[in-house]
Design an enzyme around this catalytic site. Structure first.
Site, mmCIF file in Angstrom:
data_model
loop_
_atom_site.group_PDB
_atom_site.id
_atom_site.type_symbol
_atom_site.label_atom_id
_atom_site.label_comp_id
_atom_site.label_asym_id
_atom_site.label_seq_id
_atom_site.Cartn_x
_atom_site.Cartn_y
_atom_site.Cartn_z
ATOM 1 N N GLU A 1 0.894 -1.732 -0.461
ATOM 2 C CA GLU A 1 -0.203 -0.080 -0.367
ATOM 3 C C GLU A 1 0.808 0.657 0.292
ATOM 4 O OE1 GLU A 1 -0.554 -2.624 2.225
ATOM 5 O OE2 GLU A 1 -2.825 -3.357 0.851
ATOM 6 N N HIS B 1 -10.946 -7.196 10.100
ATOM 7 C CA HIS B 1 -11.276 -6.512 8.376
ATOM 8 C C HIS B 1 -12.385 -6.313 8.675
ATOM 9 C CE1 HIS B 1 -7.741 -9.331 6.798
ATOM 10 N NE2 HIS B 1 -8.457 -8.993 6.052
#
Lengths: 336, 341
Positions: free
Chosen positions: A60, A129
């Site tokens: 990322e 998550h």
């Protein structure tokens, strides 16, 4: 009118913006060949080819940094962060680099990049998550932050974000990707960042909701007995629409925020503090926040459902607020 | 075709140093530029001591040849992404001393109007993106500006300049990896000055030859004597040509040395005895002056003239900078976001 799922609405918004503007490109993990883990980039690789639609490595910082560099030199990159939690390894590129590029170039460069990220609970993914994490970004000058509440707003906010000259993060509640909504795509469906929407009208209380809690607030208002509510989808947290909230509170005299996030540091704190200090004379009762408890999102459908404020719970808390003029305790204060 | 955001080279003014000193020879101009950087950096330290520079400042005495070598080998429409130790790079690219010193001193005459400061220099007219004050953050950003060139079919390239302190942070590795898999037109230049902040490289990194890092990403690398401006120039030129011709990224390690500590408050007491003296014997400005005398480009009088005229010019510049007001309250609110401008 087509009935689109939220993931289809996002893919349509991306496709139309890429057709309209050749400088729009998109990249992220598994978004090209696999068309995105949530199928939000269906058909894009086939239509626009590998120069403009790219799979990235799991890195990322690398691809968010690349988006910053691409944005300041003339592209409009749209990057997908598969789960908003993954932003944690690359936050620097969003809050310290992208958000300051315009400022640090003396106003000569813009960073028109869009960061899309799935967020929130409801799919049973467990605590790493399932978070919403708006608070990581809240209060970052130079950055805009929008949260979709369904297919229509996801479409309109995504298009607005891509066209905006500043970096914009658009959060997409994961639990809503598969949900369908009727709306007419096209120019009229592009939404303005910083503008909320009144989705239901009532007399006794203003409910401000965001993302996944918009549907919950609407359900609570429709189930209400003995009171009626304005329900506002705030849609953008930075900047947030003070006017729509102020106007509504001036009529209803009460404010309730319904938040998916934990209590401490949640976005609702910003809204209620503004109203409590700047709209004090309009209030006829205390401001109230309805949130999740300060715990990790639990695994498993039953506990997860308990974690997220439900519409009956929201209706019950508001009924009590209106009948007693006092803020009732959070459910977990009794449960522990 | 040039970058849609950054102006093309035809818009850039002729080199100010060359004009002012009436120099026509490229080597003499490079020498004068290195002198300019050295004098300004030494003065920055003095101005800090006088309390005129807020916060901190990171100077690059000893590394002038790397900046000047890079600038000589790139085009004005190329994009340079560098770090907070960036005064020399900005000057080498042609940001005026007035704009650089003005920014360091927080004055409106500065390249950012005095709101950026020593660590944040920027001038899009010479391709300099805002310099990065977060170690390693600029490396993937340079991959991104190179991505723009690739997607739009431009023939400009990006140069990513960073120190040895960057090679252990994720962004460095992720930026190199992206550039390699996407074959981006970027040159990575590591200024290995042996110290990452206050720590010598042997305490933080298991290798001294940082070009080795590139091998893991299948990026070709070259190591160059960072005290030799012509050597740096030719290595960067080779790498830049490769990038321009679609050959993908190159990693260049320039072996150099930072005379000052990490920042103004650091006296660099951690350096082994004799290390600084050894490097001072290979001072890049003096070495280049000697080379130009030896090859007949300049004589000793010409060298002395360049030093003295650059000194005089610095005094005049400083007078203008100190007469410029500090950034105003309104400057604090402007340019926070593009949509509000």
């Amino acid at each position: 009118m087509p009935k689109l799922r939220m993931n289809q609405a996002i893919a349509l918004a991306l496709r139309e913006e890429m057709e309209r503007d050749p400088t729009v490109i998109t990249f992220g993990e598994d978004i090209a060949e696999a068309e995105g883990p949530f199928k939000t980039s269906e058909g894009l690789l086939e239509r626009f080819g590998p120069l403009r639609v790219r799979d990235t490595p799991i890195s990322e910082t690398g691809f968010l940094g690349a988006a910053v560099g691409a944005a300041v030199t003339g592209l409009r990159p749209v990057v997908e962060i598969m789960f908003v939690e993954f932003l944690g390894v690359a936050l620097d590129q969003v809050v310290t680099e992208a958000a300051m590029m315009h400022y640090l170039s003396g106003g000569r460069l813009n960073a028109p990049l869009t960061v899309r990220a799935s967020c929130g609970s409801g799919l049973g993914f467990g605590c790493q998550h399932s978070q919403t994490l708006e608070r990581w970004l809240l209060g970052t000058p130079g950055l805009k932050l929008a949260v979709a509440s369904g297919a229509r707003s996801a479409y309109g906010l995504t298009k607005a974000a891509i066209r905006d000259p500043d970096p914009v993060v658009v959060l997409e509640p994961r639990a809503l990707y598969g949900r369908r909504e009727d709306f007419e795509p096209g120019e009229n469906a592009v939404l303005a960042l910083g503008v909320g929407e009144l989705l239901a009208s009532g007399d006794d209380v203003t409910i401000v909701a965001l993302g996944q809690t918009v549907g919950i607030a609407l359900d609570a208002a429709s189930e209400a007995k003995g009171w009626s509510a304005d329900v506002i989808d705030l849609r953008t947290l930075m900047p947030w629409d003070r006017d729509i909230v102020k106007r509504s509170v001036a009529r209803t005299g009460r404010l309730v925020t319904v938040e998916e996030n934990q209590l401490t540091g949640g976005w609702g704190g910003e809204i209620v503090s503004y109203v409590a200090s700047r709209c004090y004379s309009d209030l006829r009762g205390p401001v109230m926040r309805i949130t999740a408890p300060d715990v990790h999102v639990p695994y498993g459908s039953e506990l997860e459902a308990e974690y997220l404020p439900s519409s009956p719970y929201v209706a019950k808390q508001i009924s009590e607020l209106i009948s007693t003029d006092k803020v009732p305790g959070h459910w977990w204060e009794d449960a522990r | 075709m040039s970058s849609p955001v950054l102006p093309d080279k035809t818009e850039v003014m002729p080199d100010a140093v060359a004009r002012r000193l009436a120099l026509t020879n490229d080597e003499a101009i490079k020498f004068a530029r290195m002198v300019e950087i050295r004098l300004i950096e030494d003065r920055v330290i003095a101005l800090f001591g006088e309390g005129l520079i807020p916060g901190t400042t990171h100077t690059c005495q000893g590394q002038e040849a790397v900046a000047v070598g890079i600038a000589g080998a790139t085009r004005p429409d190329d994009i340079v992404v560098c770090t907070y130790r960036g005064h020399g790079m900005a000057l080498a690219l042609g940001v005026t001393p007035e704009a650089v010193l003005g920014e360091i001193l927080g004055r409106q005459i500065g390249c950012m109007g005095g709101i950026g400061g020593s660590m944040h220099l920027s001038d899009s007219s010479v391709g300099l993106l805002p310099t990065f004050a977060i170690v390693g953050a600029g490396v993937p950003v340079a991959a991104g500006s190179a991505l723009t060139s690739q997607v739009l079919g431009l023939d400009n390239i990006s140069i990513s300049v960073f120190g040895d302190g960057s090679v252990n942070i994720g962004g460095f590795h992720e930026g190199l990896n992206l550039a390699a898999i996407w074959r981006l037109p970027v040159v990575f230049v590591c200024e290995n000055n042996l110290y990452g902040e206050y720590s010598r490289i042997d305490r933080t990194t298991p290798i001294e030859d940082l070009a080795l890092r590139a091998a893991g990403y299948a990026i070709p690398s070259e190591t160059v004597d960072g005290q030799d401006v012509d050597a740096v120039h030719s290595v960067i030129e080779r790498a830049a040509n490769r990038a321009r011709e679609g050959g993908g990224p190159t990693f260049v390690e320039a072996k150099t040395y930072r005379y000052a500590g990490h920042s103004r408050s650091d006296k660099a007491a951690y350096r082994p005895a004799g290390e600084l003296d050894a490097w001072l014997r290979r001072d890049p400005v003096r070495l280049y002056g000697e080379k130009l005398i030896a090859n007949g480009t300049l004589d000793e009088r010409a060298i002395e003239r360049i030093w003295s005229e650059q000194r005089e010019e610095l005094e005049a510049t400083l007078e203008r900078v100190l007469a410029s007001p500090r950034a105003s309250t309104a400057d604090m609110f402007s340019r926070v976001q593009a949509s509000g401008d």
